[in-house]
Design a protein around this motif. Structure first.
Motif, PDB file in Angstrom:
ATOM      1  N   LEU A   1       0.839  -1.203   0.000  1.00  0.00           N
ATOM      2  CA  LEU A   1       0.000   0.000   0.000  1.00  0.00           C
ATOM      3  C   LEU A   1       0.876   1.257   0.000  1.00  0.00           C
ATOM      4  O   LEU A   1       0.584   2.215  -0.721  1.00  0.00           O
ATOM      5  N   ALA A   2       1.942   1.239   0.785  1.00  0.00           N
ATOM      6  CA  ALA A   2       2.870   2.378   0.825  1.00  0.00           C
ATOM      7  C   ALA A   2       3.453   2.643  -0.552  1.00  0.00           C
ATOM      8  O   ALA A   2       3.560   3.794  -0.988  1.00  0.00           O
ATOM      9  N   TYR A   3       3.808   1.568  -1.252  1.00  0.00           N
ATOM     10  CA  TYR A   3       4.353   1.725  -2.609  1.00  0.00           C
ATOM     11  C   TYR A   3       3.294   2.316  -3.551  1.00  0.00           C
ATOM     12  O   TYR A   3       3.566   3.249  -4.299  1.00  0.00           O
ATOM     13  N   ALA A   4       2.083   1.766  -3.463  1.00  0.00           N
ATOM     14  CA  ALA A   4       1.000   2.241  -4.339  1.00  0.00           C
ATOM     15  C   ALA A   4       0.692   3.715  -4.082  1.00  0.00           C
ATOM     16  O   ALA A   4       0.377   4.463  -5.012  1.00  0.00           O
ATOM     17  N   LEU A   5       0.787   4.141  -2.824  1.00  0.00           N
ATOM     18  CA  LEU A   5       0.495   5.523  -2.457  1.00  0.00           C
ATOM     19  C   LEU A   5       1.734   6.411  -2.477  1.00  0.00           C
ATOM     20  O   LEU A   5       1.636   7.612  -2.238  1.00  0.00           O
ATOM     21  N   ASP A   6       2.891   5.797  -2.724  1.00  0.00           N
ATOM     22  CA  ASP A   6       4.181   6.498  -2.653  1.00  0.00           C
ATOM     23  C   ASP A   6       4.318   7.203  -1.304  1.00  0.00           C
ATOM     24  O   ASP A   6       4.653   8.383  -1.226  1.00  0.00           O
ATOM     25  N   SER A   7       4.061   6.453  -0.223  1.00  0.00           N
ATOM     26  CA  SER A   7       4.038   7.017   1.126  1.00  0.00           C
ATOM     27  C   SER A   7       5.222   6.547   1.958  1.00  0.00           C
ATOM     28  O   SER A   7       5.208   5.435   2.499  1.00  0.00           O
ATOM     29  N   VAL A   8       6.214   7.408   2.057  1.00  0.00           N
ATOM     30  CA  VAL A   8       7.370   7.081   2.896  1.00  0.00           C
ATOM     31  C   VAL A   8       6.949   6.966   4.364  1.00  0.00           C
ATOM     32  O   VAL A   8       7.529   6.198   5.126  1.00  0.00           O
ATOM     33  N   TRP A   9       5.926   7.717   4.758  1.00  0.00           N
ATOM     34  CA  TRP A   9       5.501   7.699   6.162  1.00  0.00           C
ATOM     35  C   TRP A   9       4.839   6.378   6.520  1.00  0.00           C
ATOM     36  O   TRP A   9       4.978   5.913   7.658  1.00  0.00           O
TER      37      TRP A   9
END
Length: 133
Positions: A23-31
């Motif tokens: 999900l982080a990858y899909a959202l490009d979310s480092v946090w």
């Protein structure tokens, strides 16, 4: 002395790691990557505070959504594997924050692959390394 490990708790933990990192990858979310890493490292340092395992213990298991699978095993190799994965995720966060997305996502992807290897095939690479050391 025979010690017990609930394999279902480990599998839920792995599923959360895989799902949230994807999900982080899909959202490009480092946090979100940082959150997963923090949960992994905290759960390694203080197992009773492991958020994903507590979700299993206090929500999924009581609701009957996941059944316990308790086996004779040592918990230390699993903690080592999670701690090592947490360090790799922390390195991924550092790379992402340093403007090195290829390195960061590759490191996060490595953790996803190794967690999936354990979740779906039952091979814990971190446990293997623990026993080699």
């Amino acid at each position: 002395m025979d010690r017990k490990v609930d394999q279902s708790a480990l599998k839920v933990n792995q599923a959360f790691i895989i799902g949230l990192l994807l999900l982080a990858y899909a959202l490009d979310s480092v946090w979100l990557v940082a959150f997963v890493g923090a949960v992994m490292l905290l759960g390694t340092a203080v197992p009773s505070l492991s958020l994903f395992k507590r979700t299993y213990q206090h929500l999924l298991k009581p609701a009957g959504l996941v059944k316990p699978d308790i086996v004779t095993d040592n918990p230390e190799p699993h903690r080592f594997a999670q701690g090592f994965g947490g360090v790799v995720v922390a390195l991924a966060v550092i790379a992402l924050l340093a403007g090195q997305p290829l390195v960061g996502w590759a490191l996060a992807g490595l953790v996803v692959v190794l967690a999936a290897l354990n979740l779906f095939l039952g091979f814990c690479a971190g446990c293997f390394v623990y026993y080699q050391l």
